[in-house]
Design a protein around this motif. Structure first.
Motif, PDB file in Angstrom:
ATOM      1  N   VAL A   1      11.402 -16.517  -1.750  1.00 23.37           N
ATOM      2  CA  VAL A   1      11.034 -15.225  -1.432  1.00 23.37           C
ATOM      3  C   VAL A   1       9.773 -15.099  -0.476  1.00 23.37           C
ATOM      4  O   VAL A   1       8.824 -15.778  -0.871  1.00 23.37           O
ATOM      5  CB  VAL A   1      10.602 -14.484  -2.784  1.00 23.37           C
ATOM      6  N   TYR A   2      10.195 -14.103   0.643  1.00 25.46           N
ATOM      7  CA  TYR A   2       9.021 -14.230   1.265  1.00 25.46           C
ATOM      8  C   TYR A   2       8.546 -12.601   1.703  1.00 25.46           C
ATOM      9  O   TYR A   2       9.594 -11.746   1.522  1.00 25.46           O
ATOM     10  CB  TYR A   2       9.533 -14.767   3.022  1.00 25.46           C
ATOM     11  N   VAL A   3       7.400 -12.430   1.886  1.00 21.05           N
ATOM     12  CA  VAL A   3       6.812 -11.274   2.218  1.00 21.05           C
ATOM     13  C   VAL A   3       6.081 -11.427   3.618  1.00 21.05           C
ATOM     14  O   VAL A   3       5.317 -12.238   3.877  1.00 21.05           O
ATOM     15  CB  VAL A   3       5.888 -10.518   1.173  1.00 21.05           C
ATOM     16  N   GLY A   4       6.917 -10.832   4.676  1.00 20.31           N
ATOM     17  CA  GLY A   4       6.360 -11.219   6.040  1.00 20.31           C
ATOM     18  C   GLY A   4       6.857 -12.544   6.203  1.00 20.31           C
ATOM     19  O   GLY A   4       7.621 -13.084   5.817  1.00 20.31           O
ATOM     20  N   ASN A   5       5.684 -13.385   6.615  1.00 16.88           N
ATOM     21  CA  ASN A   5       5.956 -14.952   6.846  1.00 16.88           C
ATOM     22  C   ASN A   5       5.220 -15.563   5.619  1.00 16.88           C
ATOM     23  O   ASN A   5       5.189 -16.810   5.702  1.00 16.88           O
ATOM     24  CB  ASN A   5       5.025 -15.302   8.141  1.00 16.88           C
TER      25      ASN A   5
ATOM     26  N   THR B   1       0.866  -1.278   0.028  1.00 14.06           N
ATOM     27  CA  THR B   1       0.282  -0.044   0.001  1.00 14.06           C
ATOM     28  C   THR B   1       0.923   1.249  -0.051  1.00 14.06           C
ATOM     29  O   THR B   1       1.911   1.304   0.285  1.00 14.06           O
ATOM     30  CB  THR B   1      -0.860  -0.156   1.259  1.00 14.06           C
ATOM     31  N   TYR B   2       0.132   2.472  -0.470  1.00 17.07           N
ATOM     32  CA  TYR B   2       1.041   3.486  -0.282  1.00 17.07           C
ATOM     33  C   TYR B   2       1.544   3.918   0.890  1.00 17.07           C
ATOM     34  O   TYR B   2       0.293   3.964   2.027  1.00 17.07           O
ATOM     35  CB  TYR B   2      -0.016   4.743  -0.831  1.00 17.07           C
ATOM     36  N   GLY B   3       2.734   4.409   1.288  1.00 13.28           N
ATOM     37  CA  GLY B   3       3.130   4.486   2.456  1.00 13.28           C
ATOM     38  C   GLY B   3       3.325   3.176   3.626  1.00 13.28           C
ATOM     39  O   GLY B   3       3.567   3.647   4.604  1.00 13.28           O
ATOM     40  N   GLY B   4       3.549   2.273   2.818  1.00 11.47           N
ATOM     41  CA  GLY B   4       3.617   0.837   3.835  1.00 11.47           C
ATOM     42  C   GLY B   4       4.925   0.385   4.016  1.00 11.47           C
ATOM     43  O   GLY B   4       5.807   0.667   3.154  1.00 11.47           O
ATOM     44  N   TRP B   5       5.284  -0.375   5.103  1.00  8.25           N
ATOM     45  CA  TRP B   5       6.358  -0.943   5.344  1.00  8.25           C
ATOM     46  C   TRP B   5       6.302  -2.457   5.363  1.00  8.25           C
ATOM     47  O   TRP B   5       5.445  -2.909   5.674  1.00  8.25           O
ATOM     48  CB  TRP B   5       7.191  -0.648   6.740  1.00  8.25           C
ATOM     49  N   TYR B   6       7.159  -3.139   4.782  1.00 10.55           N
ATOM     50  CA  TYR B   6       7.021  -4.600   4.606  1.00 10.55           C
ATOM     51  C   TYR B   6       8.405  -5.129   4.680  1.00 10.55           C
ATOM     52  O   TYR B   6       9.533  -4.816   4.052  1.00 10.55           O
ATOM     53  CB  TYR B   6       6.503  -5.039   3.020  1.00 10.55           C
ATOM     54  N   ASP B   7       8.292  -6.402   5.567  1.00  9.68           N
ATOM     55  CA  ASP B   7       9.479  -7.332   5.700  1.00  9.68           C
ATOM     56  C   ASP B   7       9.607  -8.202   4.680  1.00  9.68           C
ATOM     57  O   ASP B   7       8.871  -8.991   4.172  1.00  9.68           O
ATOM     58  CB  ASP B   7       9.211  -8.229   7.134  1.00  9.68           C
TER      59      ASP B   7
END
Length: 202
Positions: free
Chosen positions: A129-133, A109-115
């Motif tokens: 590849v992982y986004v979060g868990n 999303t606009y303005g979001g942070w992602y691990d």
């Protein structure tokens, strides 16, 4: 024009991160190389991704992060238009250039942070590849000659003829964890006596 700068994190006082902002061009790449990394048998490249927004004149632009070994691409992650608060975009991934990208189930999303984390198995020449868990890509092939990960790049790309892509994207908390390749891992099997010099057969 544009720049890569260290900026303050407005949502986390005292934190700073690396940001690419206002890179107004159709197709650009900005590299960061981690020098003198050894050969590896496995590695994890992890970071936090900030999707602060992206606009393009064609409304079909992409911004991304690419991991490489030298000049060889391992994997790239892309997101699309994020023009205003509340906008969302899919994440695409590719191990073979932009035209081979695959849309994943993950959204930003606009303005979001992602691990984000990329786990690389150099023995079997694959990565996940992982986004979060959530694993969004499994068993992607990498070039068998590649033996480490030592470079990341910010990218902007517009495949539809737009003259300008203007992203605000950032990266923070970069870590490269790895198991170093040992001399025992470099054993070469010789399949022909012709490959061995200075040998006498009696």
């Amino acid at each position: 024009s544009g720049s890569v700068t260290i900026v303050d994190d407005a949502a986390n006082i005292g934190n700073k991160y690396l940001q690419l902002t206002h890179k107004e061009a159709r197709n650009t790449t900005t590299l960061k190389v981690f020098e003198d990394l050894p050969k590896m048998t496995e590695a994890e490249f992890a970071f936090r991704l900030y999707t602060g927004g992206q606009t393009s004149t064609s409304r079909m632009g992409y911004t991304g992060i690419k991991l490489m070994s030298g000049d060889t691409e391992l994997v790239a992650l892309y997101f699309g238009e994020l023009r205003a608060a509340g906008d969302t975009s899919s994440i695409w991934y590719s191990n073979a250039g932009f035209d081979a990208k695959v849309e994943s189930s993950a959204k930003v999303t606009y303005g979001g942070w992602y691990d984000i984390s990329v786990e690389i198995d150099f023995k079997n020449d694959t990565l996940d590849v992982y986004v979060g868990n959530t694993k969004i890509a499994s068993g992607l092939a990498i070039d068998p000659v590649v033996q480490n990960v030592d470079t990341f790049a910010f990218m902007t790309f517009d495949p539809n003829g737009g003259t300008k892509v203007t992203p605000t994207v950032g990266i923070d908390d970069v870590t490269i964890s790895y198991i170093e390749k040992t001399a025992e891992d470099d054993v070469v099997t010789i399949y022909s006596l012709a490959a061995i010099e200075n040998i006498s057969v009696t």
